[in-house]
Design an enzyme around this catalytic site. Structure first.
Site, short mmCIF file in Angstrom:
data_model
loop_
_atom_site.label_atom_id
_atom_site.label_comp_id
_atom_site.label_asym_id
_atom_site.label_seq_id
_atom_site.Cartn_x
_atom_site.Cartn_y
_atom_site.Cartn_z
N CYS A 110 0.74 -1.30 -0.27
CA CYS A 110 0.05 0.24 0.10
C CYS A 110 0.60 1.61 -0.19
O CYS A 110 0.12 2.49 0.08
CB CYS A 110 -1.04 0.30 0.97
N ASP A 153 2.80 2.55 2.45
CA ASP A 153 3.37 2.54 4.56
C ASP A 153 3.92 2.71 4.44
O ASP A 153 4.93 2.27 3.43
CB ASP A 153 2.26 1.48 4.98
N CYS A 205 -2.08 4.05 6.53
CA CYS A 205 -3.85 4.15 7.44
C CYS A 205 -3.87 4.00 8.57
O CYS A 205 -2.72 3.74 9.47
CB CYS A 205 -4.19 2.88 6.18
N CYS A 244 -0.09 -4.96 8.10
CA CYS A 244 0.09 -3.13 8.84
C CYS A 244 1.27 -4.38 10.40
O CYS A 244 1.79 -3.61 11.07
CB CYS A 244 -1.13 -2.82 9.82
#
Lengths: 606, 190, 128
Positions: free
Chosen positions: C37, C39, C64, C107
């Site tokens: 993503c 990140d 996020c 994450c």
């Protein structure tokens, strides 16, 4: 080929269209207005819908419902202060649903919207001389899933099968594109009574593809009216600080006067008003200037232009790349709106098409296509807002992104957290923001029937399908066992299957009653007309009829009058027919013929 | 043209086979380079045959198949028309069972991205439009460079399909693209 | 889906956001990214050279909500732990604590990687 009509179910007005032999046109009786005000009024003899309801509204404000479209698929929280301006009463029902209370009864917005659809359907049937079962119904492009579902349910309650739900700006683009036969990028700016949409379409050959869409389902001419009404209140309170406007009569009076001021200011630099509040007997006169009106609404127009910038970014287009700007919706006739659009897009908008009719006509053309009448164009539309689920800490995880061409399908795999877990709860949301609190809750589904396994082992594939109407359905399969998981979606703002069925059942039970009521109203009106005709030709009757015959007529008129007091439509019809027979000799002269014609027309309606 | 979703000679929808890939849907060979006009034409032609609008009066089963086929066609078209999503999709097919390292990046790239994100914090705070559009242009340029590398690498792989190092390089490019995309999105939405 | 107060809290009010002095030999910095993503996450620890205990931790994450919550939780957890203890923190523990859904598991992996990278960096520097 079965006819599928197109219906523009508007906030303020509704109308329908179809494709006739010489092309698409709105359906209207000769000499009558084609638009039905989206207003209904509950009276002692049942619903009045359309123009009659609008006219009688001021004497019956609590029972007169308008702008029902703004309540479709919404809850009290979302509507906020809006409900306080309404002269009719809103109540909260279970699951955040709202209902409108009229006397002892409560109605969902879907049921009320159905009354408008029934009226439009009946009028169309009368003009076309055939029954209508299917329709394409338009909704604002920015309507979310709950609002679309609500519209579809309303149609079901009105006894209409929805062949397709299409977006209003897209419907307009169909009518425009087929008419002008142009290619390129078209921006459709649609500002109606209660909603605003901006859609960008690419027209190439037979394909009309929506590239991006944006909007606001709570912004429209209604808000302009409110701004004017508020200004009026302020003026009045300056003179009379104690004046209050919270009663239904005052609210409706202000709304209607604001509306006519707004309308007049579209072609005149000022509008004078004269308000008379029936409750207090207070009167206020004054003049509203166009400058004041323009400054009141300029902020709202700016808001629509922000949406325009947004949609251009989404479409990855510069404003210069827009080949044509098409205006749709009654509020685009306001000069300041046009001026601001022109300066934003750097070119004068296309105004050759009737902004009031174009949506219905586009829907009518789409209906013709769906019925199999033509296949020389295709509309490819998008979902306006992303669909997804709630994940950690109230964050929104998109499964299908906004502006995806429909139909669309995406899947997401879920697993269990606990050993032998056999069900998973998932919350469905729609929106473009990162947190679910800023998105709309559509519903919750439970995945049941997952085979017991170690945690993390089951692979439950949840499939999101958005059909060509832009409506979502969800299904799920456990991939390891191949077992289809059961899904039960509980809508947050809509009606459950059970509720829909119950309302339809109720309406069947009342259908006979409703029919009787409608006929009763018809026959009473006919009787009044016949009486007037007889009185007018009585001089003639004295010469051409015997005394006995005249007495018979008088006696029969009395019988008709008595039946008019009753509730039996058929009994009234029998008495009317007898009166018709007795007055037949009067047909020898012109007025007599008119009476006869009146009675015969009445027969053909039955 | 041919598509496994629709038979042009018998004019009917076909059952959708399992594991059909997006290239097949639109009748293209498994190859990165694609004729964009042709892609658009085929999408339109198939849409004009398969869209649910043309099956509104058909039996329920056919109606559903048209929804499914059109959804697949829409997904295929939107994936193949953009270079990055096409590259990502093709790479996943070509990789198959081979194992690629998923998080490779050029040396120092991550640190640079972090620093850029931090300076964006400041620029967005201060609202310095000139500096922002400077960064935007720079990043946009790098993004374009990455996208034009895909074709070169896929071509190389075609001539030496046993060299999975090329696939790894593609993976690296695609990874870098994500970070750049993230920065660009931030500049253009905030 | 009900989330614990704790999760929502870490999302709405992340702890230990900021930076430590990179040039300090007692500070270890881990910089990691998630190519799924885009990140990026920086996690820093400050270690007491005597006890090898982590006395402070800071993070900065561009990503996020789940990535932010994961790194916030990671900094809370490492504080007061020895570097060896911190090294053994597993992403699955973060998943469990925050009840992360499958789409967001990466994450937690990112947070675990960041802790490891920071400790490795500290070890490399303190050996020099």
């Amino acid at each position: 080929m079965e006819r599928i009509i197109g219906i523009d179910l508007g906030t303020t007005n509704s109308l329908c269209a179809t494709v006739f032999e010489d092309g698409p046109e709105v359906i209207e009786a000769a000499g009558a207005s084609s638009t039905t005000p989206s207003v209904m009024s509950w009276t002692d003899s049942g619903w009045l819908v359309g123009q009659e309801a609008r006219e009688s509204g001021i004497t019956n404000p609590e029972n007169t419902i308008f702008s029902i479209k703004r309540l479709m698929g919404r809850d009290l929280n979302e509507l906020g202060d809006y409900v306080n301006q309404l002269p009719y009463q809103i109540v909260e029902a279970q699951r955040q649903l709202i209902k409108v209370r009229i006397g002892e009864n409560e109605y969902t917005p879907q049921e009320l919207s159905a009354e408008i659809l029934k009226k439009v359907k009946m009028q169309a049937e009368a003009v076309l001389g055939e029954t209508i079962q299917k329709a394409v119904i338009t909704v604002p492009a920015y309507f979310d899933d709950a609002q679309r579902q609500a519209t579809r349910d309303a149609a079901r309650f009105a006894g209409l099968e929805v062949a397709r739900i299409i977006n209003e700006p897209t419907a307009a683009a169909i009518a425009y594109g087929l008419d002008e036969k142009k290619e390129g990028h078209v921006a459709v700016y649609d500002l109606g009574g209660g909603t605003f949409d901006i859609s960008i379409l690419k027209l190439s050959g037979k394909i009309f593809k929506v590239v991006a869409t944006h909007g606001n389902t709570q912004l429209g001419g209604d808000d302009f009216d409110k701004a004017v009404a508020d200004a009026l209140k302020e003026r009045i309170q300056k003179i009379n600080p104690d004046a209050t406007f919270d009663d239904p009569e005052s609210k409706l009076l202000l709304k209607q006067n604001a509306e006519s001021i707004k309308t007049e200011l579209s072609f005149s630099p000022e509008s004078s008003y004269s308000l008379e509040f029936p409750k207090t007997g207070l009167t206020f006169d004054g003049v509203f200037k166009v400058d004041e009106f323009e400054s009141l609404i300029s902020q709202m127009i700016e808001q629509t232009l922000e949406s325009c910038s947004h949609v251009l970014r989404e479409a990855k287009l510069a404003v210069e790349q827009i080949d044509e700007v098409v205006l749709v919706g009654g509020s685009t006739v306001i000069p300041i709106v046009r001026k601001k659009i022109e300066s934003f897009f750097g070119k004068p908008p296309h105004v050759a098409i009737d902004p009031y009719k174009v949506v219905a006509i586009g829907a009518g053309i789409q209906g013709h296509l769906l019925a199999g009448g033509r296949r020389d164009f295709l509309l490819l539309d998008v979902i306006p807002l992303a669909l997804g689920i709630e994940t950690l800490g109230g964050t929104f995880s998109k499964i299908i992104t906004g502006n995806t061409t429909i139909p669309a399908e995406e899947s997401e795999t879920f697993t269990t957290n606990v050993d032998n877990q056999t069900s998973i709860d998932v919350n469905i949301f729609q929106g473009e923001r990162e947190l679910i609190k800023d998105c709309r809750a559509l519903g919750q589904f439970k995945l049941r029937g997952i085979p017991p396994m170690k945690s993390g082992y089951p692979l439950v594939e949840v499939l999101f399908c958005v059909d060509a109407n832009g409506i979502l359905t969800v299904s799920a399969t456990e991939k390891r066992s191949g077992q289809k998981a059961e899904i039960e979606v509980i809508p947050f703002h809509g009606l459950t299957q059970f509720e829909i069925e119950r309302i339809i059942e109720d309406s069947y039970e009342h259908a006979l009653d409703d029919f009787n009521q409608r006929q009763l109203i018809e026959f009473r009106q006919t009787a009044e007309r016949v009486f007037r005709g007889i009185e007018q030709s009585w001089d003639v009757a004295e010469n051409s009829l015997s005394g006995n015959e005249r007495t018979e007529i008088r006696k029969q008129m009395e019988s008709v009058r008595q039946s008019m007091q009753g509730q039996d439509a058929q009994a009234l019809k029998v008495q009317l027919d007898l009166l018709g027979d007795l007055t037949r000799p009067l047909a020898d002269n012109a007025i007599g013929r008119k009476i006869l014609a009146e009675l015969q027309e009445n027969e053909s309606v039955i | 043209m041919t598509s496994p979703l629709f038979c042009f000679s018998c004019n009917s929808l076909q059952t959708i086979a399992d594991n059909i890939n997006y290239f097949e849907v639109l009748g293209f060979p498994l190859c990165f380079e694609i004729d964009h006009d042709e892609l658009g034409n085929r999408y339109q032609r198939l849409s004009l045959e398969m869209h649910p609008d043309f099956f509104a009066t058909a039996p329920e089963k056919e109606k559903r198949l048209s929804e499914k086929s059109s959804a697949l066609l829409n997904a295929a078209f939107s994936t193949l028309r953009k270079p990055t999503s096409r590259a990502r999709y093709l790479l996943s097919i070509l990789t198959g069972d081979k194992r690629l390292k998923s998080d490779t990046l050029p040396e120092g790239f991550l640190q640079e991205m972090f620093t850029l994100q931090e300076s964006l914090d400041e620029l967005l705070e201060s609202g310095d439009e000139t500096a922002l559009s400077g960064i935007n242009e720079n990043l946009q340029g790098r993004h374009t460079d990455i996208e034009s590398d895909y074709a070169v690498l896929f071509k190389k792989f075609e001539t030496s399909p046993e060299n999975s190092e090329i696939l790894q390089q593609l993976q690296t490019q695609l990874n870098s693209e994500r970070y750049l995309r993230r920065l660009l999105d931030r500049i253009n939405t905030e | 889906m009900a989330y614990s107060e704790k999760v929502i809290d870490h999302y709405n009010d992340p702890r230990n956001v900021g930076s430590l002095d990179k040039s300090n030999d007692n500070v270890g910095t881990g910089l990691v990214g998630a190519p799924e993503c885009g990140d990026v996450m920086k996690l820093q620890i400050q270690v007491n050279p005597e006890t090898k205990e982590i006395v402070d931790a800071k993070f900065k994450t561009f990503g996020c909500g789940s990535a932010i919550a994961s790194s916030s939780l990671a900094t809370e957890w490492v504080k007061g732990k020895s570097i060896n203890e911190a090294m053994s923190i597993k992403n699955t523990e973060i998943v469990e604590e925050l009840s992360l859904p499958p789409v967001k598991i990466h994450c937690s992996v990112l947070a675990e990687d960041a802790i490891k990278a920071a400790i490795t960096d500290y070890r490399n520097r303190s050996q020099d």
